[in-house]
Design a protein around this motif. Structure first.
Motif, PDB file in Angstrom:
ATOM      1  N   THR A   7      53.351  33.226  28.806  1.00 32.64           N
ATOM      2  CA  THR A   7      52.059  32.979  28.965  1.00 32.64           C
ATOM      3  C   THR A   7      51.460  33.661  30.333  1.00 32.64           C
ATOM      4  OG1 THR A   7      52.124  31.022  27.756  1.00 32.64           O
ATOM      5  CG2 THR A   7      50.031  31.122  29.100  1.00 32.64           C
ATOM      6  N   SER A   8      52.101  33.349  31.197  1.00 32.47           N
ATOM      7  CA  SER A   8      51.530  33.887  32.542  1.00 32.47           C
ATOM      8  C   SER A   8      51.728  35.624  32.596  1.00 32.47           C
ATOM      9  CB  SER A   8      52.774  33.497  33.451  1.00 32.47           C
ATOM     10  OG  SER A   8      52.313  34.126  34.961  1.00 32.47           O
ATOM     11  N   LEU A   9      52.719  36.206  31.788  1.00 29.61           N
ATOM     12  CA  LEU A   9      52.843  37.607  31.782  1.00 29.61           C
ATOM     13  C   LEU A   9      51.680  37.898  30.933  1.00 29.61           C
ATOM     14  CD1 LEU A   9      54.432  40.055  32.332  1.00 29.61           C
ATOM     15  CD2 LEU A   9      55.875  39.814  30.442  1.00 29.61           C
ATOM     16  N   SER A  10      51.500  37.267  29.731  1.00 31.38           N
ATOM     17  CA  SER A  10      50.276  37.723  28.962  1.00 31.38           C
ATOM     18  C   SER A  10      49.073  37.556  29.493  1.00 31.38           C
ATOM     19  CB  SER A  10      50.229  36.883  27.601  1.00 31.38           C
ATOM     20  OG  SER A  10      51.327  37.040  26.968  1.00 31.38           O
ATOM     21  N   LYS A  11      48.719  36.806  30.467  1.00 28.13           N
ATOM     22  CA  LYS A  11      47.446  36.833  31.212  1.00 28.13           C
ATOM     23  C   LYS A  11      47.388  37.781  32.329  1.00 28.13           C
ATOM     24  CE  LYS A  11      44.002  34.372  33.309  1.00 28.13           C
ATOM     25  NZ  LYS A  11      42.908  35.338  33.600  1.00 28.13           N
ATOM     26  N   GLN A  12      48.333  38.076  32.867  1.00 26.50           N
ATOM     27  CA  GLN A  12      48.668  39.324  33.695  1.00 26.50           C
ATOM     28  C   GLN A  12      48.321  40.390  32.940  1.00 26.50           C
ATOM     29  OE1 GLN A  12      52.062  39.015  35.907  1.00 26.50           O
ATOM     30  NE2 GLN A  12      51.438  37.191  36.998  1.00 26.50           N
ATOM     31  N   ALA A  13      48.717  40.761  31.855  1.00 22.88           N
ATOM     32  CA  ALA A  13      48.719  41.906  30.772  1.00 22.88           C
ATOM     33  C   ALA A  13      47.269  42.254  30.644  1.00 22.88           C
ATOM     34  CB  ALA A  13      49.640  41.861  29.814  1.00 22.88           C
ATOM     35  N   SER A  14      46.468  41.201  30.401  1.00 22.38           N
ATOM     36  CA  SER A  14      45.259  40.737  29.896  1.00 22.38           C
ATOM     37  C   SER A  14      44.157  41.167  30.842  1.00 22.38           C
ATOM     38  CB  SER A  14      44.861  39.497  29.223  1.00 22.38           C
ATOM     39  OG  SER A  14      43.341  39.483  29.073  1.00 22.38           O
ATOM     40  N   ASP A  15      44.337  40.684  32.020  1.00 24.78           N
ATOM     41  CA  ASP A  15      43.822  40.964  33.480  1.00 24.78           C
ATOM     42  C   ASP A  15      43.800  42.501  33.696  1.00 24.78           C
ATOM     43  OD1 ASP A  15      42.982  38.387  33.504  1.00 24.78           O
ATOM     44  OD2 ASP A  15      44.308  37.911  35.026  1.00 24.78           O
ATOM     45  N   LEU A  16      44.974  42.896  33.653  1.00 19.63           N
ATOM     46  CA  LEU A  16      45.137  44.326  34.035  1.00 19.63           C
ATOM     47  C   LEU A  16      44.425  45.203  33.125  1.00 19.63           C
ATOM     48  CD1 LEU A  16      46.819  46.329  35.763  1.00 19.63           C
ATOM     49  CD2 LEU A  16      48.770  46.526  34.433  1.00 19.63           C
ATOM     50  N   SER A  17      44.784  44.870  31.864  1.00 16.59           N
ATOM     51  CA  SER A  17      43.933  45.841  30.795  1.00 16.59           C
ATOM     52  C   SER A  17      42.615  45.734  30.878  1.00 16.59           C
ATOM     53  CB  SER A  17      44.305  45.109  29.293  1.00 16.59           C
ATOM     54  OG  SER A  17      43.752  45.772  28.490  1.00 16.59           O
ATOM     55  N   THR A  18      41.886  44.581  31.347  1.00 17.48           N
ATOM     56  CA  THR A  18      40.336  44.663  31.568  1.00 17.48           C
ATOM     57  C   THR A  18      40.155  45.085  32.927  1.00 17.48           C
ATOM     58  OG1 THR A  18      40.319  42.285  30.584  1.00 17.48           O
ATOM     59  CG2 THR A  18      38.409  42.926  32.037  1.00 17.48           C
ATOM     60  N   LEU A  19      40.761  45.083  33.817  1.00 12.78           N
ATOM     61  CA  LEU A  19      40.398  45.670  35.233  1.00 12.78           C
ATOM     62  C   LEU A  19      40.777  47.266  35.227  1.00 12.78           C
ATOM     63  CD1 LEU A  19      42.105  43.182  37.862  1.00 12.78           C
ATOM     64  CD2 LEU A  19      39.557  43.626  37.495  1.00 12.78           C
ATOM     65  N   CYS A  20      41.635  47.704  34.419  1.00 12.59           N
ATOM     66  CA  CYS A  20      41.960  49.073  34.629  1.00 12.59           C
ATOM     67  C   CYS A  20      41.422  49.882  33.421  1.00 12.59           C
ATOM     68  CB  CYS A  20      43.512  49.333  34.649  1.00 12.59           C
ATOM     69  SG  CYS A  20      44.346  48.753  36.109  1.00 12.59           S
ATOM     70  N   ASP A  21      40.777  49.003  32.242  1.00 13.14           N
ATOM     71  CA  ASP A  21      40.093  49.702  31.088  1.00 13.14           C
ATOM     72  C   ASP A  21      41.393  50.655  30.435  1.00 13.14           C
ATOM     73  OD1 ASP A  21      38.412  49.901  29.127  1.00 13.14           O
ATOM     74  OD2 ASP A  21      37.481  51.755  29.816  1.00 13.14           O
ATOM     75  N   ILE A  22      42.496  50.049  30.225  1.00 10.96           N
ATOM     76  CA  ILE A  22      43.679  50.565  29.593  1.00 10.96           C
ATOM     77  C   ILE A  22      44.084  49.514  28.456  1.00 10.96           C
ATOM     78  CG2 ILE A  22      44.468  51.854  31.389  1.00 10.96           C
ATOM     79  CD1 ILE A  22      46.485  50.010  32.273  1.00 10.96           C
ATOM     80  N   PRO A  23      44.697  50.120  27.502  1.00 13.88           N
ATOM     81  CA  PRO A  23      45.327  49.300  26.548  1.00 13.88           C
ATOM     82  C   PRO A  23      46.777  48.935  26.825  1.00 13.88           C
ATOM     83  CG  PRO A  23      45.274  51.536  25.722  1.00 13.88           C
ATOM     84  CD  PRO A  23      44.506  51.657  26.996  1.00 13.88           C
ATOM     85  N   ILE A  24      47.147  47.599  26.423  1.00 10.02           N
ATOM     86  CA  ILE A  24      48.283  47.134  26.961  1.00 10.02           C
ATOM     87  C   ILE A  24      49.062  46.367  25.797  1.00 10.02           C
ATOM     88  CG2 ILE A  24      49.860  45.781  28.284  1.00 10.02           C
ATOM     89  CD1 ILE A  24      47.419  46.330  30.666  1.00 10.02           C
ATOM     90  N   ALA A  25      50.336  46.533  25.565  1.00 10.77           N
ATOM     91  CA  ALA A  25      51.152  45.730  24.537  1.00 10.77           C
ATOM     92  C   ALA A  25      52.274  45.293  25.250  1.00 10.77           C
ATOM     93  CB  ALA A  25      51.252  46.500  23.332  1.00 10.77           C
ATOM     94  N   LEU A  26      52.640  43.900  24.850  1.00 12.50           N
ATOM     95  CA  LEU A  26      53.794  43.540  25.336  1.00 12.50           C
ATOM     96  C   LEU A  26      54.762  43.248  24.225  1.00 12.50           C
ATOM     97  CD1 LEU A  26      52.766  40.714  27.966  1.00 12.50           C
ATOM     98  CD2 LEU A  26      53.229  43.089  28.435  1.00 12.50           C
ATOM     99  N   ILE A  27      56.211  43.955  24.122  1.00 15.07           N
ATOM    100  CA  ILE A  27      57.005  43.513  23.309  1.00 15.07           C
ATOM    101  C   ILE A  27      58.340  42.824  24.304  1.00 15.07           C
ATOM    102  CG2 ILE A  27      58.371  44.581  21.533  1.00 15.07           C
ATOM    103  CD1 ILE A  27      56.195  46.686  21.315  1.00 15.07           C
ATOM    104  N   ILE A  28      58.428  41.625  23.915  1.00 15.11           N
ATOM    105  CA  ILE A  28      59.480  40.817  24.719  1.00 15.11           C
ATOM    106  C   ILE A  28      60.774  40.534  23.870  1.00 15.11           C
ATOM    107  CG2 ILE A  28      60.030  39.131  26.328  1.00 15.11           C
ATOM    108  CD1 ILE A  28      56.898  39.023  26.617  1.00 15.11           C
ATOM    109  N   PHE A  29      61.642  41.051  23.996  1.00 15.80           N
ATOM    110  CA  PHE A  29      63.263  40.853  23.525  1.00 15.80           C
ATOM    111  C   PHE A  29      63.743  39.897  24.290  1.00 15.80           C
ATOM    112  CE2 PHE A  29      61.932  45.284  21.874  1.00 15.80           C
ATOM    113  CZ  PHE A  29      62.155  44.867  20.612  1.00 15.80           C
TER     114      PHE A  29
END
Length: 163
Positions: free
Chosen positions: A16-38
């Motif tokens: 959840t924390s990592l997803s929130k950070q990815a969402s923030d980074l995607s918004t701030l940098c205007d870049i698409p981000i996907a997380l695939i966690i094994f």
């Protein structure tokens, strides 16, 4: 030592924390981000934001040429070098001001007779000579300004319109 149950309880919080950070980074940098966690011991990966969006992002990334993939990227070394240089400059500014103040104080003490010129070391004398040269340059500049005729604007003569 952590038990497996402790680890399994913390995993959702970290994701959840990592997803929130990815969402923030995607918004701030205007870049698409996907997380695939094994995760060890699990058959299917955890995917964020969702499987369809992740497929689109990964497919778009893989379809780019190597040049396009790295076009906007900055080498970490270059980034860190610029940050280091910026920090060094921020340190040098106060050091320079302190050095200038020290020279000024030494000059004033020398002028007031509180310090003998023979008590100064070569570096202090060299700095005083530089200070003297700067003061001389400022005086010459001011002298040039004072020697230039002042351009005071006078109102146009009334007679000039009738001639």
């Amino acid at each position: 030592m952590t038990s497996n149950s402790d680890e399994s309880q913390r995993k959702p919080i970290r994701i959840t924390s990592l997803s929130k950070q990815a969402s923030d980074l995607s918004t701030l940098c205007d870049i698409p981000i996907a997380l695939i966690i094994f995760s060890p011991g699990e058959i299917s990966p955890t995917i964020w934001p969702n499987e369809d969006a992740a497929k689109v992002i990964v497919t778009r990334y893989l379809s780019n040429t190597e040049t396009e993939k790295f076009k906007k990227s900055i080498k970490l070394e270059t980034y860190l070098s610029s940050k280091l240089e910026e920090k060094e400059n921020n340190i040098r500014k106060p050091e320079k001001r302190n050095k200038e103040k020290k020279i000024e104080i030494t000059f004033n003490r020398l002028y007031e007779g509180k310090v003998n010129i023979f008590d100064l070391d070569a570096t202090e004398i060299s700095e005083l000579l530089n200070l003297s040269a700067l003061a001389q340059d400022k005086l010459e500049e001011r002298k040039k300004q004072l020697e230039q005729p002042s351009h005071t604007s006078q109102p146009p003569s009334l007679l000039s319109h009738f001639e």
